[in-house]
Design a protein around this motif. Structure first.
Motif, mmCIF file in Angstrom:
data_model
loop_
_atom_site.group_PDB
_atom_site.id
_atom_site.type_symbol
_atom_site.label_atom_id
_atom_site.label_comp_id
_atom_site.label_asym_id
_atom_site.label_seq_id
_atom_site.Cartn_x
_atom_site.Cartn_y
_atom_site.Cartn_z
ATOM 1 N N LEU A 32 -16.689 -65.065 -79.751
ATOM 2 C CA LEU A 32 -17.854 -65.908 -79.269
ATOM 3 C C LEU A 32 -18.965 -65.511 -80.286
ATOM 4 C CD1 LEU A 32 -18.168 -64.474 -75.383
ATOM 5 C CD2 LEU A 32 -17.228 -66.837 -76.469
ATOM 6 N N LYS A 33 -18.979 -64.588 -80.804
ATOM 7 C CA LYS A 33 -20.039 -64.079 -82.073
ATOM 8 C C LYS A 33 -19.965 -65.440 -83.221
ATOM 9 C CE LYS A 33 -22.447 -61.198 -82.550
ATOM 10 N NZ LYS A 33 -23.887 -60.694 -82.115
ATOM 11 N N LYS A 34 -18.606 -65.935 -83.158
ATOM 12 C CA LYS A 34 -18.635 -66.972 -84.111
ATOM 13 C C LYS A 34 -19.306 -68.281 -83.789
ATOM 14 C CE LYS A 34 -13.827 -65.919 -85.877
ATOM 15 N NZ LYS A 34 -12.425 -66.229 -85.509
ATOM 16 N N ILE A 35 -19.573 -68.401 -82.548
ATOM 17 C CA ILE A 35 -20.204 -69.551 -81.982
ATOM 18 C C ILE A 35 -21.757 -69.364 -81.906
ATOM 19 C CG2 ILE A 35 -20.650 -70.988 -79.865
ATOM 20 C CD1 ILE A 35 -17.796 -70.185 -78.833
ATOM 21 N N THR A 36 -21.977 -68.070 -81.711
ATOM 22 C CA THR A 36 -23.812 -67.498 -81.464
ATOM 23 C C THR A 36 -23.802 -66.415 -81.847
ATOM 24 O OG1 THR A 36 -25.440 -68.007 -79.940
ATOM 25 C CG2 THR A 36 -23.337 -67.570 -78.850
ATOM 26 N N SER A 37 -25.012 -65.997 -82.062
ATOM 27 C CA SER A 37 -25.580 -64.343 -82.069
ATOM 28 C C SER A 37 -26.073 -63.993 -80.671
ATOM 29 C CB SER A 37 -26.547 -64.208 -83.227
ATOM 30 O OG SER A 37 -27.761 -65.048 -82.932
ATOM 31 N N ASN A 38 -25.881 -64.871 -80.008
ATOM 32 C CA ASN A 38 -26.572 -64.576 -78.544
ATOM 33 C C ASN A 38 -25.546 -64.365 -77.372
ATOM 34 O OD1 ASN A 38 -29.334 -65.209 -79.198
ATOM 35 N ND2 ASN A 38 -28.867 -67.175 -78.925
ATOM 36 N N VAL A 39 -24.541 -63.172 -77.713
ATOM 37 C CA VAL A 39 -23.424 -62.823 -76.927
ATOM 38 C C VAL A 39 -23.888 -61.755 -75.843
ATOM 39 C CG1 VAL A 39 -20.797 -62.277 -76.763
ATOM 40 C CG2 VAL A 39 -22.081 -63.600 -78.698
ATOM 41 N N LEU A 40 -23.630 -61.903 -74.378
ATOM 42 C CA LEU A 40 -23.952 -60.947 -73.445
ATOM 43 C C LEU A 40 -22.520 -60.602 -72.899
ATOM 44 C CD1 LEU A 40 -26.619 -60.283 -71.807
ATOM 45 C CD2 LEU A 40 -25.875 -62.015 -70.314
ATOM 46 N N MET A 41 -22.524 -59.253 -72.578
ATOM 47 C CA MET A 41 -21.180 -58.689 -72.086
ATOM 48 C C MET A 41 -21.517 -58.057 -70.604
ATOM 49 S SD MET A 41 -18.195 -57.787 -73.025
ATOM 50 C CE MET A 41 -16.927 -57.094 -72.276
ATOM 51 N N MET A 42 -20.571 -58.680 -69.701
ATOM 52 C CA MET A 42 -20.782 -58.194 -68.477
ATOM 53 C C MET A 42 -19.135 -57.453 -67.965
ATOM 54 S SD MET A 42 -20.885 -61.592 -66.092
ATOM 55 C CE MET A 42 -19.801 -61.616 -64.813
ATOM 56 N N ASN A 43 -19.560 -56.397 -67.403
ATOM 57 C CA ASN A 43 -18.409 -55.353 -67.367
ATOM 58 C C ASN A 43 -17.190 -55.930 -66.371
ATOM 59 O OD1 ASN A 43 -19.226 -53.385 -68.823
ATOM 60 N ND2 ASN A 43 -20.654 -52.541 -67.312
ATOM 61 N N SER A 44 -17.542 -56.819 -65.190
ATOM 62 C CA SER A 44 -16.386 -57.375 -64.422
ATOM 63 C C SER A 44 -16.775 -58.752 -64.234
ATOM 64 C CB SER A 44 -16.587 -56.302 -63.238
ATOM 65 O OG SER A 44 -17.716 -56.543 -62.243
ATOM 66 N N LEU A 45 -15.738 -59.148 -63.370
ATOM 67 C CA LEU A 45 -15.755 -60.646 -62.898
ATOM 68 C C LEU A 45 -16.104 -60.520 -61.388
ATOM 69 C CD1 LEU A 45 -12.530 -61.861 -64.545
ATOM 70 C CD2 LEU A 45 -14.739 -62.722 -65.039
ATOM 71 N N SER A 46 -16.942 -59.343 -60.962
ATOM 72 C CA SER A 46 -17.338 -59.419 -59.551
ATOM 73 C C SER A 46 -18.326 -60.229 -59.108
ATOM 74 C CB SER A 46 -17.623 -57.954 -59.342
ATOM 75 O OG SER A 46 -19.068 -57.625 -59.954
ATOM 76 N N ALA A 47 -18.450 -60.644 -57.814
ATOM 77 C CA ALA A 47 -19.437 -61.443 -57.264
ATOM 78 C C ALA A 47 -20.848 -61.296 -57.487
ATOM 79 C CB ALA A 47 -19.260 -61.612 -55.696
ATOM 80 N N GLY A 48 -21.086 -59.730 -57.636
ATOM 81 C CA GLY A 48 -22.241 -59.284 -58.019
ATOM 82 C C GLY A 48 -22.611 -59.588 -59.261
ATOM 83 N N ASP A 49 -21.664 -59.184 -60.332
ATOM 84 C CA ASP A 49 -22.016 -59.360 -61.784
ATOM 85 C C ASP A 49 -22.410 -60.943 -61.963
ATOM 86 O OD1 ASP A 49 -22.234 -56.829 -62.404
ATOM 87 O OD2 ASP A 49 -20.534 -56.707 -63.554
ATOM 88 N N MET A 50 -21.555 -61.616 -61.293
ATOM 89 C CA MET A 50 -21.531 -63.272 -61.490
ATOM 90 C C MET A 50 -22.872 -63.619 -60.934
ATOM 91 S SD MET A 50 -19.425 -65.020 -63.228
ATOM 92 C CE MET A 50 -17.583 -64.699 -62.812
ATOM 93 N N ALA A 51 -23.366 -63.289 -59.622
ATOM 94 C CA ALA A 51 -24.802 -63.640 -59.194
ATOM 95 C C ALA A 51 -25.846 -63.097 -60.083
ATOM 96 C CB ALA A 51 -24.732 -62.759 -57.869
ATOM 97 N N GLN A 52 -25.792 -62.057 -60.744
ATOM 98 C CA GLN A 52 -26.721 -61.548 -61.700
ATOM 99 C C GLN A 52 -26.920 -62.479 -62.803
ATOM 100 O OE1 GLN A 52 -27.953 -57.222 -62.305
ATOM 101 N NE2 GLN A 52 -25.712 -56.805 -61.710
ATOM 102 N N PHE A 53 -25.630 -62.945 -63.256
ATOM 103 C CA PHE A 53 -25.400 -63.608 -64.577
ATOM 104 C C PHE A 53 -26.136 -64.931 -64.307
ATOM 105 C CE2 PHE A 53 -23.463 -67.394 -66.767
ATOM 106 C CZ PHE A 53 -23.761 -66.915 -67.808
ATOM 107 N N PHE A 54 -25.924 -65.843 -63.269
ATOM 108 C CA PHE A 54 -26.479 -67.055 -62.942
ATOM 109 C C PHE A 54 -27.920 -66.890 -62.626
ATOM 110 C CE2 PHE A 54 -21.981 -68.463 -62.593
ATOM 111 C CZ PHE A 54 -22.115 -69.680 -63.364
ATOM 112 N N ALA A 55 -28.250 -65.753 -62.216
ATOM 113 C CA ALA A 55 -29.774 -65.432 -61.835
ATOM 114 C C ALA A 55 -30.666 -65.380 -63.233
ATOM 115 C CB ALA A 55 -29.878 -64.129 -60.830
#
Length: 215
Positions: free
Chosen positions: A158-181
């Motif tokens: 992903l760093k090859k595509i962009t310097s803006n890379v965000l890491m989230m720890n899990s694929l849980s509904a809670g983390d995904m909701a935070q990402f889309f927010a």
């Protein structure tokens, strides 16, 4: 809306490979629904933001062309297959070329597109991926935000595509909701700042709690 509205194109590149089956893909569906609801409630975003969805598994395709928010219909997302991320970037390039209006002598074009990539893995089309990345302009890379979801996501790619890379720890509904927010907040912030700072790289809000910006 008038054809002469200067649009803020927003492209979502969503990993729909087999590893996203079950809770993760359902969380993505709910996230897209929440994103749409949030943006519709913001007058500035409602006026300027246009949304497109590109999915990738064993192949990539644009399942929703660039659409104004009030006409946007939630896409059907099904998880299966591999991770053709390189093909997805090629599709993105083609879509931007065909959909984003360029400035002319008579009229200003659209704002620079804002691109969000969500993946839980790494490209399975390595050669196509490397070629696609090499075709991305440096100015375009500044407006791409990539999210590495879960422990199997390859941040080096992903760093090859962009310097803006965000890491989230899990694929849980809670983390995904935070990402889309957070995506919603990013689009709102961009729609408010484009007039004040035309041509500058995207301005991003702080990442959600527990998320890490990859250095």
């Amino acid at each position: 809306m008038s054809d002469y509205v200067r649009r803020l194109p927003v492209y979502l590149l969503l990993d729909c490979s087999g590893s996203m089956s079950g809770e993760p893909i359902e969380a993505v569906r709910q996230g897209v629904k929440a994103l749409l609801s949030e943006l519709k409630g913001d007058p500035q975003a409602l006026e300027t933001a246009y949304l497109s969805v590109i999915t990738f598994n064993s192949s990539a395709r644009q399942i929703t062309p660039l659409t104004e928010l009030m006409l946007f219909k939630e896409p059907e997302l099904i998880a299966s297959g591999a991770t053709a991320m390189g093909e997805a970037i090629n599709v993105l390039n083609d879509c931007i070329k065909n959909e984003v209006r360029q400035s002319t002598a008579d009229q200003k074009g659209d704002w620079k597109p804002l691109v969000f990539i969500l993946t839980d893995g790494e490209p399975t089309d390595t050669s196509a991926f490397n070629n696609a990345v090499s075709n991305l302009s440096e100015s375009m890379k500044k407006n791409i935000i990539a999210c590495a979801a879960g422990a199997s996501a390859n941040t080096e790619c992903l760093k090859k595509i962009t310097s803006n890379v965000l890491m989230m720890n899990s694929l849980s509904a809670g983390d995904m909701a935070q990402f889309f927010a957070w995506v919603s907040s990013s689009v709102k912030m961009s729609s408010k700042s484009i007039d004040a700072k035309p041509g500058e790289a995207v301005q991003l809000p702080p990442p959600p709690q527990g998320f890490v910006i990859v250095p």
